[in-house]
Write a protein that holds these residues in place. Sequence first.
Motif, PDB file in Angstrom:
ATOM      1  N   TRP A 243      81.900  26.869 109.214  1.00  0.00           N
ATOM      2  CA  TRP A 243      81.539  27.499 107.954  1.00  0.00           C
ATOM      3  C   TRP A 243      82.674  28.392 107.467  1.00  0.00           C
ATOM      4  CZ3 TRP A 243      77.433  25.694 105.480  1.00  0.00           C
ATOM      5  CH2 TRP A 243      76.407  25.110 106.223  1.00  0.00           C
ATOM      6  N   MET A 244      82.891  28.402 106.161  1.00  0.00           N
ATOM      7  CA  MET A 244      83.867  29.294 105.543  1.00  0.00           C
ATOM      8  C   MET A 244      83.212  29.954 104.325  1.00  0.00           C
ATOM      9  SD  MET A 244      86.320  26.572 103.542  1.00  0.00           S
ATOM     10  CE  MET A 244      86.271  25.352 104.851  1.00  0.00           C
ATOM     11  N   ARG A 245      83.652  31.143 104.006  1.00  0.00           N
ATOM     12  CA  ARG A 245      83.092  31.850 102.852  1.00  0.00           C
ATOM     13  C   ARG A 245      83.822  31.425 101.586  1.00  0.00           C
ATOM     14  NH1 ARG A 245      83.084  38.097 103.447  1.00  0.00           N
ATOM     15  NH2 ARG A 245      85.336  37.786 103.116  1.00  0.00           N
ATOM     16  N   LEU A 246      83.033  31.165 100.539  1.00  0.00           N
ATOM     17  CA  LEU A 246      83.593  30.741  99.262  1.00  0.00           C
ATOM     18  C   LEU A 246      83.899  31.975  98.421  1.00  0.00           C
ATOM     19  CD1 LEU A 246      84.168  28.021  97.870  1.00  0.00           C
ATOM     20  CD2 LEU A 246      81.973  28.249  96.722  1.00  0.00           C
ATOM     21  N   ASP A 247      85.138  32.085  97.965  1.00  0.00           N
ATOM     22  CA  ASP A 247      85.548  33.219  97.142  1.00  0.00           C
ATOM     23  C   ASP A 247      85.386  32.886  95.664  1.00  0.00           C
ATOM     24  OD1 ASP A 247      86.294  34.738  99.396  1.00  0.00           O
ATOM     25  OD2 ASP A 247      88.240  33.699  99.477  1.00  0.00           O
ATOM     26  N   ASN A 248      85.612  33.902  94.833  1.00  0.00           N
ATOM     27  CA  ASN A 248      85.621  33.740  93.376  1.00  0.00           C
ATOM     28  C   ASN A 248      84.290  33.268  92.815  1.00  0.00           C
ATOM     29  OD1 ASN A 248      88.417  34.416  93.339  1.00  0.00           O
ATOM     30  ND2 ASN A 248      88.922  32.283  93.856  1.00  0.00           N
ATOM     31  N   ASP A 277      83.869  22.710  92.506  1.00  0.00           N
ATOM     32  CA  ASP A 277      84.446  21.406  92.830  1.00  0.00           C
ATOM     33  C   ASP A 277      84.324  21.158  94.334  1.00  0.00           C
ATOM     34  OD1 ASP A 277      86.905  19.657  93.746  1.00  0.00           O
ATOM     35  OD2 ASP A 277      86.617  19.249  91.605  1.00  0.00           O
ATOM     36  N   PRO A 278      83.758  20.025  94.762  1.00  0.00           N
ATOM     37  CA  PRO A 278      83.546  19.798  96.196  1.00  0.00           C
ATOM     38  C   PRO A 278      84.823  19.549  96.986  1.00  0.00           C
ATOM     39  CG  PRO A 278      82.938  17.849  94.946  1.00  0.00           C
ATOM     40  CD  PRO A 278      83.222  18.934  93.943  1.00  0.00           C
ATOM     41  N   TYR A 279      85.914  19.174  96.332  1.00  0.00           N
ATOM     42  CA  TYR A 279      87.164  18.882  97.034  1.00  0.00           C
ATOM     43  C   TYR A 279      88.055  20.115  97.150  1.00  0.00           C
ATOM     44  CZ  TYR A 279      85.890  13.970  96.598  1.00  0.00           C
ATOM     45  OH  TYR A 279      85.232  12.769  96.693  1.00  0.00           O
ATOM     46  N   GLU A 282      87.275  25.046  93.981  1.00  0.00           N
ATOM     47  CA  GLU A 282      87.534  25.906  92.836  1.00  0.00           C
ATOM     48  C   GLU A 282      86.246  26.147  92.068  1.00  0.00           C
ATOM     49  OE1 GLU A 282      90.561  24.154  90.465  1.00  0.00           O
ATOM     50  OE2 GLU A 282      92.163  24.491  91.924  1.00  0.00           O
ATOM     51  N   THR A 283      86.100  27.366  91.550  1.00  0.00           N
ATOM     52  CA  THR A 283      84.873  27.737  90.855  1.00  0.00           C
ATOM     53  C   THR A 283      85.144  27.955  89.372  1.00  0.00           C
ATOM     54  OG1 THR A 283      85.191  30.099  91.291  1.00  0.00           O
ATOM     55  CG2 THR A 283      83.969  28.820  92.929  1.00  0.00           C
ATOM     56  N   THR A 284      84.179  27.570  88.540  1.00  0.00           N
ATOM     57  CA  THR A 284      84.277  27.752  87.094  1.00  0.00           C
ATOM     58  C   THR A 284      83.040  28.486  86.606  1.00  0.00           C
ATOM     59  OG1 THR A 284      85.498  25.665  86.885  1.00  0.00           O
ATOM     60  CG2 THR A 284      84.539  26.603  84.872  1.00  0.00           C
ATOM     61  N   PRO A 285      83.181  29.689  86.012  1.00  0.00           N
ATOM     62  CA  PRO A 285      82.011  30.426  85.530  1.00  0.00           C
ATOM     63  C   PRO A 285      81.395  29.756  84.307  1.00  0.00           C
ATOM     64  CG  PRO A 285      84.036  31.571  84.929  1.00  0.00           C
ATOM     65  CD  PRO A 285      84.438  30.431  85.813  1.00  0.00           C
ATOM     66  N   LEU A 286      80.078  29.706  84.280  1.00  0.00           N
ATOM     67  CA  LEU A 286      79.339  29.100  83.163  1.00  0.00           C
ATOM     68  C   LEU A 286      78.200  30.025  82.743  1.00  0.00           C
ATOM     69  CD1 LEU A 286      79.050  25.448  84.568  1.00  0.00           C
ATOM     70  CD2 LEU A 286      80.552  26.189  82.718  1.00  0.00           C
ATOM     71  N   ARG A 287      78.484  31.296  82.651  1.00  0.00           N
ATOM     72  CA  ARG A 287      77.441  32.268  82.359  1.00  0.00           C
ATOM     73  C   ARG A 287      76.928  32.091  80.929  1.00  0.00           C
ATOM     74  NH1 ARG A 287      75.540  37.028  84.596  1.00  0.00           N
ATOM     75  NH2 ARG A 287      74.568  38.456  83.114  1.00  0.00           N
TER      76      ARG A 287
END
Length: 436
Positions: A243-248, A277-279, A282-287
């Motif tokens: 397990w790894m922690r997801l940032d951002n 993105d599963p690969y 990377e995270t993209t905000p969609l607020r």
Amino acid sequence: MAPRKKSSNMVWVVKSKQPAKTTEPATEKKTSSVLSDSSLLSDSVSKLQVSSKEHTLSDWSLLPEELLCIISSKVEDCFDFIHARSVCRQWRSIFPFPSWILRTTYSLPSFDKFPRRGRGGFCTLEKFPLYLFRVRASDTLPSQFFVGGIGPDKSEELLSPIQCSVKMKIQGSNPTLLNIADCQIIPLGYMCRMVGYDPNSLATSYRGVAILPLNKEKGGGEFIVLIGYAHHILALRSTQMSWMRLDNTSRADCRDIVTFKGKFYAVFINGDVFAIDPYTLETTPLRPPEIAGCGRCNYLVPYGDEELYLVERIIVRNSVLSFTKLACRVSVLDEEVGEWVVVSDLGDRVLLIGQPGNSSGNSSCSAKELPDGCGVSGSSMLFINEIFDETYPYKYGVDTGNPEDDLNVWRCSRETRVTILNKSPMVALRMEHVEP
């Protein structure tokens, strides 16, 4: 990916080991083979034609094995296999169990001590197909619905003919059998859950879990799992098994995680939404846009691979909280611009918000397959796992009789009352007319 959909007469039964599917006969056959099959069919039909003085029904268990193999090779609907297997033991040995409706389990390293390293403990992720069952007793109200799946059916080992049935446990009553032959069944997609973990328990809590395949075109069975746990989003790749922690992502706790068109989408208790993105992770905000003077409780609801909906339950600050009077705003994701577009119409779609048992995600279906007057109609939403046991379908533009209430939102339509009879492991609902 939604489960294979062929007809509304369906049932889900799990079995650990399955026989191989009978190979379909070649399209080009010798004349002698055709004559042989025709002769076999004629002989079989004559055996089934019994005098009305002796019997009123044909005994399908008398069909010879050769004919059963021919029939088995022509059946395509996975739930027709299930119904055929309910006839008798011989039929169960001929008709293979459809493997694509089985549960899939994954043994993963334990995450409940993250970020500390555990002592080699493991946990089990289960991915399973979900279905909406409508009892066919009547096409009008009152009516009964069930949302869930079916566990292992031990009655398959019985020697005598059996019905396709599901054991239902309703709180405050003894377990009863629901005959699937009397149900209309609609697939709702897949859900995930952590076996033995309860999202509502402080000791074994998690908030949302989902899995996606990686490098599917190359084969190999690689996958990635995301789970919301202890104020974090954790990720695990099958190639690393750690397990790894997801940032951002959001600073708030995760509420739920769903998958849509090959990506993860996480929603948080403060209203934040992120695409992941599963690969690359990377995270993209969609607020979504703020609602002045209000808080909100957000839900993500995929409709297959066609649309991803965001349902915002609006909570007016400094007011008395009443779940049956809360308004909702519904938006659909515009993937090209990465924004939420507010909608007032869902077409023939029904959004089912809430999870049976300790599973993750929400579901949806088309109302085209449901009869008019059954209590579930298109362009509506239904919260199926409320704190209280009574709710109503949500529709757009409901007139509450109060001139101060905004009509440009979704509200409870009090024409139909929904009583939640059970929440786990299956959701059981009873719908009935509300007297004016």
